[in-house]
Design an enzyme around this catalytic site. Sequence first.
Site, PDB file in Angstrom:
ATOM      1  N   TYR A 105     -14.494  18.332 -15.305  1.00  0.00           N
ATOM      2  CA  TYR A 105     -15.007  16.972 -15.507  1.00  0.00           C
ATOM      3  C   TYR A 105     -16.164  16.687 -14.533  1.00  0.00           C
ATOM      4  O   TYR A 105     -16.070  17.042 -13.346  1.00  0.00           O
ATOM      5  CB  TYR A 105     -13.853  15.988 -15.290  1.00  0.00           C
ATOM      6  CG  TYR A 105     -14.234  14.539 -15.312  1.00  0.00           C
ATOM      7  CD1 TYR A 105     -14.586  13.913 -16.505  1.00  0.00           C
ATOM      8  CD2 TYR A 105     -14.229  13.774 -14.144  1.00  0.00           C
ATOM      9  CE1 TYR A 105     -14.933  12.571 -16.524  1.00  0.00           C
ATOM     10  CE2 TYR A 105     -14.568  12.435 -14.159  1.00  0.00           C
ATOM     11  CZ  TYR A 105     -14.923  11.844 -15.357  1.00  0.00           C
ATOM     12  OH  TYR A 105     -15.260  10.521 -15.372  1.00  0.00           O
TER      13      TYR A 105
ATOM     14  N   ARG B 182       0.843  -1.207   0.000  1.00  0.00           N
ATOM     15  CA  ARG B 182       0.000   0.000   0.000  1.00  0.00           C
ATOM     16  C   ARG B 182       0.870   1.247   0.000  1.00  0.00           C
ATOM     17  O   ARG B 182       0.589   2.227  -0.668  1.00  0.00           O
ATOM     18  CB  ARG B 182      -0.940   0.009   1.230  1.00  0.00           C
ATOM     19  CG  ARG B 182      -1.574   1.388   1.451  1.00  0.00           C
ATOM     20  CD  ARG B 182      -2.848   1.380   2.268  1.00  0.00           C
ATOM     21  NE  ARG B 182      -2.770   0.564   3.460  1.00  0.00           N
ATOM     22  CZ  ARG B 182      -2.052   0.859   4.541  1.00  0.00           C
ATOM     23  NH1 ARG B 182      -1.333   1.966   4.602  1.00  0.00           N
ATOM     24  NH2 ARG B 182      -2.029   0.045   5.579  1.00  0.00           N
TER      25      ARG B 182
ATOM     26  N   ASP C 159      -5.724  19.732 -14.029  1.00  0.00           N
ATOM     27  CA  ASP C 159      -6.091  18.415 -14.554  1.00  0.00           C
ATOM     28  C   ASP C 159      -5.711  18.412 -16.035  1.00  0.00           C
ATOM     29  O   ASP C 159      -6.323  19.121 -16.838  1.00  0.00           O
ATOM     30  CB  ASP C 159      -7.593  18.181 -14.357  1.00  0.00           C
ATOM     31  CG  ASP C 159      -8.028  16.779 -14.792  1.00  0.00           C
ATOM     32  OD1 ASP C 159      -7.363  16.195 -15.671  1.00  0.00           O
ATOM     33  OD2 ASP C 159      -9.038  16.285 -14.263  1.00  0.00           O
TER      34      ASP C 159
ATOM     35  N   LYS D  47      -7.298   7.468 -19.449  1.00  0.00           N
ATOM     36  CA  LYS D  47      -7.524   8.079 -20.748  1.00  0.00           C
ATOM     37  C   LYS D  47      -6.268   7.935 -21.610  1.00  0.00           C
ATOM     38  O   LYS D  47      -5.817   6.827 -21.823  1.00  0.00           O
ATOM     39  CB  LYS D  47      -7.964   9.532 -20.550  1.00  0.00           C
ATOM     40  CG  LYS D  47      -9.034   9.703 -19.440  1.00  0.00           C
ATOM     41  CD  LYS D  47     -10.357   9.045 -19.765  1.00  0.00           C
ATOM     42  CE  LYS D  47     -11.299   8.972 -18.569  1.00  0.00           C
ATOM     43  NZ  LYS D  47     -11.550  10.217 -17.865  1.00  0.00           N
TER      44      LYS D  47
HETATM   45  C1  PLP Z   1     -11.978  10.583 -16.559  1.00  0.00           C
HETATM   46  C2  PLP Z   1     -11.523  11.858 -15.975  1.00  0.00           C
HETATM   47  C3  PLP Z   1     -11.307  11.967 -14.593  1.00  0.00           C
HETATM   48  C4  PLP Z   1     -11.593  10.843 -13.629  1.00  0.00           C
HETATM   49  O1  PLP Z   1     -10.824   9.720 -13.885  1.00  0.00           O
HETATM   50  P1  PLP Z   1     -11.284   8.207 -13.549  1.00  0.00           P
HETATM   51  O2  PLP Z   1     -10.092   7.446 -13.967  1.00  0.00           O
HETATM   52  O3  PLP Z   1     -12.509   7.944 -14.357  1.00  0.00           O
HETATM   53  O4  PLP Z   1     -11.560   8.136 -12.099  1.00  0.00           O
HETATM   54  C5  PLP Z   1     -10.846  13.189 -14.116  1.00  0.00           C
HETATM   55  N1  PLP Z   1     -10.626  14.234 -14.945  1.00  0.00           N
HETATM   56  C6  PLP Z   1     -10.835  14.151 -16.270  1.00  0.00           C
HETATM   57  C7  PLP Z   1     -10.575  15.335 -17.125  1.00  0.00           C
HETATM   58  C8  PLP Z   1     -11.290  12.966 -16.832  1.00  0.00           C
HETATM   59  O5  PLP Z   1     -11.505  12.905 -18.148  1.00  0.00           O
END
Ligand code: PLP
Length: 378
Positions: free
Chosen positions: A98, A46, A170, A195
């Site tokens: 998001y 962890r 982000d 992504k």
């Molecule tokens: C998908 C996404 C998230 C969240 O990510 P997860 O892996 O689905 O938890 C946060 N910010 C953006 C811009 C995203 O596209």
Amino acid sequence: MKQATQAVHTGVYIDQSYNSVTTPIYPSSTYYFDKLGSHKGYDYSRTANPTRSALAKNLAALENGTHAQITATGMAAVTACMMLFKPGDHIIVGQDVYGGTYRLINDVFQSMGYVISFVDMRDINQVKDQIRPTTRALWIETPSNPLLNLVDIAQLTQLGKAHQLISIVDNTFLSPYFQQPLELGADIVVHSTTKYINGHSDVVGGTVITRDAEIGKQLAFIVNATGIACSPFDAFLVLRGVKTLPLRMEAHQKNAMALAEFLEGHKKVKQVYYPGLPTHPQHALAQKQMRGFGGMLSFDADLDHVDLDTLFAKLALFHLAESLGGVESLIEQPWSMSHASMSEEARIKAGITPATVRIAVGIEDTQDLIVDLKQALD
Ligand SMILES: *Cc1c(COP(=O)(O)O)cnc(C)c1O
């Protein structure tokens, strides 16, 4: 080293037993000590895990950071950042972040006592107007989802520095290949590695990257204390995926540009949102702070002449699905899918309507994608 080299090599070679050219998966939950107080850098998975550390080195290098935490999901990465603050702290957040980030901040952290202002960060004065003595951070997402609005990272982080705010960006939508927020003054970069970074739609994951040693230490503490790190199997997959990030981003962008141009000329399309188009209101800013325009685009369909259910059913290559960043093209209606967790009022305020269609453009053949979209729209 350039990113294409870092993506392939950095952090990868940790097998001193057999010189494996790929990073081994270490599923071990615990590690034995040589003697009291002495181990080989790992004691419990962890806290730290060799496969995860390899990925952390790689991703930190790609963002020109020094400290990376690898989390179980993108939302876990967002959570780790939010836990740097406490109830009573004020955080200024972009109004069209998001949907999951909006939900987490609005419904979870706000009800714990965090004070949140959602503002249109395209207008620096709206941000300035919200700064108060308890303001601790700016939460920036650019390009935004799903309308590809941009905010000026350098301008905002400069404002943040003047007020001792932590700037968090982000960077999921562009990946470090097309945008490096730390270079533009950000303190922390967040990704959903689900992504583009992983890129193959076969894992969910996240990362938080900084070059501030103190913030890096706090984030490591939070990730260990809360237990939100990712599994070594997932870290292995992301490390495999990221090696082709530069190649994939070039292919996503080439296709997105071609589709944006095609859609802009189609009579059943009212508006196209893509920062690579000269008609995008912030095209100049895109050219200034981004090295590429990415693989995401949205458009408003003319609902007098397009039935979205029919459109989606007629498409052969674009699957009706949320998410983005994988090699395959996906299409969706943010109103009822990716952004349904926002209130109707918040969606409208952000400019999202039932006519808005979002495409996560994949890396298929450009012409095949255009032909498919054309026959479905026609
Ligand atoms: C998908 C996404 C998230 C969240 O990510 P997860 O892996 O689905 O938890 C946060 N910010 C953006 C811009 C995203 O596209």
